[in-house]
Design an enzyme around this catalytic site. Sequence first.
Site, PDB file in Angstrom:
ATOM      1  N   TYR A  38      -2.521  -2.621  -4.023  1.00 29.30           N
ATOM      2  CA  TYR A  38      -1.326  -3.475  -3.950  1.00 29.30           C
ATOM      3  C   TYR A  38      -1.330  -4.257  -2.634  1.00 29.30           C
ATOM      4  O   TYR A  38      -1.071  -5.466  -2.605  1.00 29.30           O
ATOM      5  CB  TYR A  38      -0.064  -2.612  -4.049  1.00 29.30           C
ATOM      6  CG  TYR A  38       1.220  -3.397  -3.914  1.00 29.30           C
ATOM      7  CD1 TYR A  38       1.688  -4.191  -4.966  1.00 29.30           C
ATOM      8  CD2 TYR A  38       1.972  -3.374  -2.740  1.00 29.30           C
ATOM      9  CE1 TYR A  38       2.862  -4.922  -4.847  1.00 29.30           C
ATOM     10  CE2 TYR A  38       3.148  -4.096  -2.614  1.00 29.30           C
ATOM     11  CZ  TYR A  38       3.594  -4.861  -3.675  1.00 29.30           C
ATOM     12  OH  TYR A  38       4.751  -5.590  -3.552  1.00 29.30           O
TER      13      TYR A  38
ATOM     14  N   SER B  90       3.962  -9.703   0.572  1.00 27.26           N
ATOM     15  CA  SER B  90       4.662  -8.468   0.971  1.00 27.26           C
ATOM     16  C   SER B  90       4.332  -8.124   2.407  1.00 27.26           C
ATOM     17  O   SER B  90       3.220  -8.396   2.890  1.00 27.26           O
ATOM     18  CB  SER B  90       4.229  -7.302   0.089  1.00 27.26           C
ATOM     19  OG  SER B  90       4.744  -6.090   0.609  1.00 27.26           O
TER      20      SER B  90
END
Length: 249
Positions: A155, A140
């Site tokens: 995350y 990401s």
Amino acid sequence: MLMKDKIVIITGGASPLGIGFATAGRMAAEGARVAILDLNVQEAQKAAAQIGAVHRGYACDVRNEAVCQEVISQILDDMGTIDVLVNNAGVSQSHRIMDSTRDDYDLVMDSSVRGTYNMTRAVVPHMRSRRYGSIVCIGSVAAQRGGGILGGPHYTAAKGAVQAMAKALARELGLDGIRVNAIAPGLCDTALLFGKLDEAGKRRVAESTVLGRVAVPADIANACLYLGSDMSSYVTGIILDVNGGLHIH
Ligand SMILES: NC(=O)c1ccc[n+]([C@@H]2O[C@H](COP(=O)([O-])OP(=O)(O)OC[C@H]3O[C@@H](n4cnc5c(N)ncnc54)[C@H](O)[C@@H]3O)[C@@H](O)[C@H]2O)c1
């Protein structure tokens, strides 16, 4: 047909609006037979059937090593070989450091990092034996910019770990004929955003990209197709930015 006769495994591929499902459809359109793995077997099978009769769905919680091993052995029985693994399964949480719990940390880290580790370990012996394989890991942009859109610190760390692992795997597995790369998507309009980002929030992120929009799953699926196929035969160990210019470095 870029993926003619190729067998592709996609974890977390059952979500109808998701990156994994879009990737399954894109690979299938190029001739691949696809195995969709997800938590719920009915949803995985339904997603596979939606793409076409030759595709299959399997229950697989990628956090569980024994389950990953069993599913890969079942896929080898059912489909014969494995050419491509897309480590896509993941859970996003935006909780800040003091708002997240140990369980949140375990869920987010285990789905992305342990899942990538487990699934890669499950396919490598087979790929090694054929001296052929491509593994695509979904990271990401959060890992590169320190979160700040959707992902909390856990995350962000999980996606950073996935990207670092992809590089280390590329180094280790290159002489076995196995390429390993990661994709760092920017904000992509999927179910992952539900309850975390409203339309105004999406517009704000879109305005901060160079291309003026957030990603759609097809944008990421096309990148998976490139890295999964022989189009990228001399590419390994990269983090491919697919973020519309949200982060240029
Ligand atoms: N949507 C975004 O903006 C964005 C941005 C960057 C990276 N990503 C990453 O892309 C990947 C796909 O996300 P998405 O946006 O399509 O979300 P999504 O929620 O639509 O899909 C995630 C899928 O993973 C499955 N899954 C979750 N835990 C699992 C487990 N333990 N085992 C097997 N399957 C599991 C879910 O059931 C779901 O089908 C994720 O790794 C996510 O972190 C998404």
